[in-house]
Design a protein around this motif. Sequence first.
Motif, PDB file in Angstrom:
ATOM      1  N   PHE A 333       0.824  -1.206   0.000  1.00 51.19           N
ATOM      2  CA  PHE A 333       0.000   0.000   0.000  1.00 51.19           C
ATOM      3  C   PHE A 333       0.858   1.257   0.000  1.00 51.19           C
ATOM      4  O   PHE A 333       0.395   2.339  -0.390  1.00 51.19           O
ATOM      5  N   LEU A 334       2.127   1.134   0.415  1.00 48.62           N
ATOM      6  CA  LEU A 334       3.038   2.274   0.425  1.00 48.62           C
ATOM      7  C   LEU A 334       3.732   2.479  -0.917  1.00 48.62           C
ATOM      8  O   LEU A 334       4.356   3.519  -1.143  1.00 48.62           O
ATOM      9  N   MET A 335       3.637   1.499  -1.821  1.00 48.26           N
ATOM     10  CA  MET A 335       4.363   1.574  -3.077  1.00 48.26           C
ATOM     11  C   MET A 335       4.026   2.826  -3.900  1.00 48.26           C
ATOM     12  O   MET A 335       4.941   3.511  -4.381  1.00 48.26           O
ATOM     13  N   PRO A 336       2.752   3.163  -4.118  1.00 48.36           N
ATOM     14  CA  PRO A 336       2.474   4.375  -4.907  1.00 48.36           C
ATOM     15  C   PRO A 336       3.010   5.645  -4.267  1.00 48.36           C
ATOM     16  O   PRO A 336       3.439   6.570  -4.971  1.00 48.36           O
ATOM     17  N   ILE A 337       3.024   5.719  -2.932  1.00 47.47           N
ATOM     18  CA  ILE A 337       3.586   6.888  -2.255  1.00 47.47           C
ATOM     19  C   ILE A 337       5.103   6.899  -2.405  1.00 47.47           C
ATOM     20  O   ILE A 337       5.717   7.963  -2.578  1.00 47.47           O
TER      21      ILE A 337
END
Length: 374
Positions: A333-337
């Motif tokens: 879930f942190l990948m796009p950020i």
Amino acid sequence: MFQFSFPEVTNTYYFTGLGIIVAAYSVYLIISTDDRQPGDHHRSSMLIPILMAAFLTMWIGNRDPTLGIYGDSYNYNLIYNNVQTDEISLTSLPDFSSEWLWAAIMYICRLSDLDVNGWFTVIAFLYTFSAVWAAGVCCPRRPTLATLLIFASFSFLPFGLNGLRNGVACHMVILAIAYYLDDRRIIAGVLAFLILGIHRSSILPITAAIAAVTVLKNPRHALYIWIASIPVSLLLGETLTSMIMNLGFDDRMVQYGGSSLSGDNKFSYTGFRWDFLIYGAIPIVFYWYITFIKGVRDGWYNVIAITYMLSNAFWIIVIRSTFSNRFAYLSWFLMPIMIAYPLSEMRFVDKRDTLAALILPLYLVLSVILLIGL
């Protein structure tokens, strides 16, 4: 409630529509003359992200859970409809030993006489708007870019339809990290408390974030841990998975590690997934290039990256578990950020917007490829 003639939520409809928006926004980035420097404290308009989130809220919320194509949505439908309103006592809430906030939301919706689609719409609102909120806080210069990267992630739609608790909680984790780094630590602490009331497994990224701002501030050490997790998983993965699943801090750990859950919200085959390991390494390589090759440092980016590497290392160790995707999402879930933040807030190349215009559609195409081969 909310009876509109929406088409059913499918990957085809979703990624076709998103692809059109991504293409249009990529063209805008290429022709944009915005040359504001990081640190200008300029906040771009949130109108497009809000409009996209509003549409997704209504569309996802009005799916038909009885069709059998949405995996766990069918089970959530049964659970919600089996709640007996005359047995609900709000005075007994919250039970802080359980996922009390999730239960409270469900009970309040049930007492408000919302049907299952009304409840799904409330959850979809929390899921999509927490993502948009997080994008705006982390990437104020390009919130639309961050939002599109979140929506283009191949795990976004599946967790919006199936992993409801996991999805809402993880988007709130991004917010908690951002508010902590912005010195609004009371808000961050309150958010962390609420997050655990939605999904206790979110203790993993929360713990990783705490480590990132306290005992493990050096990103090199986090990278060493991530690299070490690969041979450890290859050699001791099955033994460690069994031990971790039975620690007892979350009953669902046992279910995720085994095969007792039903539904389609899992990888098509288990084992050591080299393809998803490589996928999960992409933001780490991107971070390493910016930070150590280009020599551009940023405190926020370091904390986000360390949190990601530690959480992803845990998933690598339990990669053979049946519902490995549930653990993978606790870092993915942190990948796009991880990708959006430097493109928005850090100057590591002269034409960041042009680079973003290339990365965004490639990221979307990669998501489609991974979904096909899931």
